[in-house]
Enzyme design. Sequence first.
Site, short mmCIF file in Angstrom:
data_model
loop_
_atom_site.label_atom_id
_atom_site.label_comp_id
_atom_site.label_asym_id
_atom_site.label_seq_id
_atom_site.Cartn_x
_atom_site.Cartn_y
_atom_site.Cartn_z
N GLU A 152 0.89 -1.17 0.00
CA GLU A 152 0.00 0.00 0.00
C GLU A 152 0.92 1.21 0.00
OE1 GLU A 152 -3.25 0.22 -0.08
OE2 GLU A 152 -3.90 -1.82 0.33
N CYS A 180 -2.08 9.18 2.27
CA CYS A 180 -1.62 8.58 1.01
C CYS A 180 -2.54 8.98 -0.14
CB CYS A 180 -1.58 7.07 1.16
SG CYS A 180 -3.08 6.38 1.85
#
Length: 541
Positions: free
Chosen positions: A308, A342
């Site tokens: 991720e 993110c």
Amino acid sequence: MAARRISSLLSRAVYASSSIGPASLLLSRGRGSVRGNGIKKFSTAAATEELIIPPVQISYTKHLINGQFVDAASGKTFPAHDPRSGEVIAHVAEGDAEDINRAVSAARKAFDEGPWPKMSPYERSRILLRFADLVEKHSDELAALETWNNGKPYEQAAKSELPLFVRLFHYYAGWADKIHGLTVPADGDHHVQTLHEPIGVAGQIIPWNFPLIMFAWKVGPALACGNTIVLKTAEQTPLTALYVAKLFHEAGLPPGVLNVVSGYGPTAGAALASHMDVDKLAFTGSTDTGKIVLELAARSNLKPVTLELGGKSPFIVCEDGDIDKAVELAHFALFFNQGQCCCAGSRTFVHERVYDEFLEKSKKRALRRVVGDPFKKGVEQGPQIDEEQFQKVLRYIRSGIDSNATLECGGGRLGNKGYFVEPTVFSDVKDDMLIAQDEIFGPVQSILKFKDIDEVIKRANATRYGLAAGVFTKNINTANTLTRALRAGTVWVNCFDVFDAAIPFGGYKMSGIGREKGIYSLNNYLQVKAVVTPLKNPAWL
Ligand SMILES: NC(=O)c1ccc[n+]([C@@H]2O[C@H](COP(=O)([O-])OP(=O)(O)OC[C@H]3O[C@@H](n4cnc5c(N)ncnc54)[C@H](O)[C@@H]3O)[C@@H](O)[C@H]2O)c1
């Protein structure tokens, strides 16, 4: 537990020093144009009242290995900081390869010989639920500890992240006894079934921006599937993971099932990624580090890896929506969590017909953003995590100015202690500028103009990342066209940062490999075994 003022719990000096002085522009002017006089006024009125929160103390600073809190094998510690001041708040065991070895051995033994993988799934589910109850009971303290070590607004940690953490464990507890294989129609001569088995020892490496949520994304599905774990915390934020790991043992998790080691990436993290006895690696962090751990995993025992990674998400504002609402949503999409997300909507594409109005209102909204001590009520933005990230954000602002983007507001540091950055808005941003291509991970919004949908699709997709995207439109056709054309793991339409446990999350392109959350996350932690039995005994038997 009697409530006390946070200021009596933390050092008075730290608390006092973290109050924010008048905004100052740290950077000297570059070639890009700067509107206004450069000195910003921030509304601090809403942030003057102190929050009353429960006492918080740092109880767990050692590794948790085989159910025991232990010092690092080397005896070394490293400092954990308060980002409001940079002051050291704890000394934490500094893990290295030896500590990772100890933790992996404990996890291996717990997997190969312990009760956990063989336990009835219902019993596993009950332990996850008991853990969620304990977290709920301690959630005020955990939120305070998260804020203290990370700098995020306490209200955000308490009202949004702790409830989500609990929800994630409820969700995975619900899965534990619903994981099953299939009966497969095959050649007519055989009975074929698949068994879904835990994969073994899971190595997990997490970042600092959402220490608790990242813990839940990884630990929840791994335990629901019956695996054992060695988790390495981010060096900036080791404290809450150690606290909740203790709660897991209170909830009845057998020793060795969950081991938590703190330490630096290139030592403890690399040792975990390359360990021969780790069966699966799940990593969340930057794309650069993702490449390193993928290589370490491949060169060691070829363990499967989920990644991720970073993002540079577009947020697309079409001409047909309510501009005030679009401004607010785009502001949230970028500035939430100090811009340290993110999936932050860090490229705001705005249709040329509404661009000027949007820009003016976005600038006003950024100027109204309440920046300050994250323990105070009404604060929307706390400090960046540490000196390194703080300097990195300032360097990107400098680069935006140097590349001739227009600095609409912000651009500097706030106060003279800690890592507070002014909410910053750039206009006239071009696609090839660094601020439009790189993940800044800070409160810096880049606003770009577009003419039509085909053009914006092309431009929105033109980065190496593909984590998320936002779309703001009332037109269902436009929404459908954009959601299908955007190369991103998540597209939020007229919303942003919706993170329920059931919604899968992950990236296209260099934003990652695989998915976390939702049903998809279970596959990360399961092996599929095909069992083939003849319908009739073969003649040779
Ligand atoms: N896609 C997602 O779900 C998601 C979620 C949160 C954060 N992120 C990303 O994380 C990044 C910010 O976090 P960060 O600064 O902590 O990232 P980072 O890559 O610097 O560190 C992440 C983790 O990796 C460890 N690490 C560092 N070097 C290592 C090495 N050589 N070997 C093994 N481990 C190593 C660190 O100690 C830390 O625990 C951003 O890029 C952000 O986009 C992604």
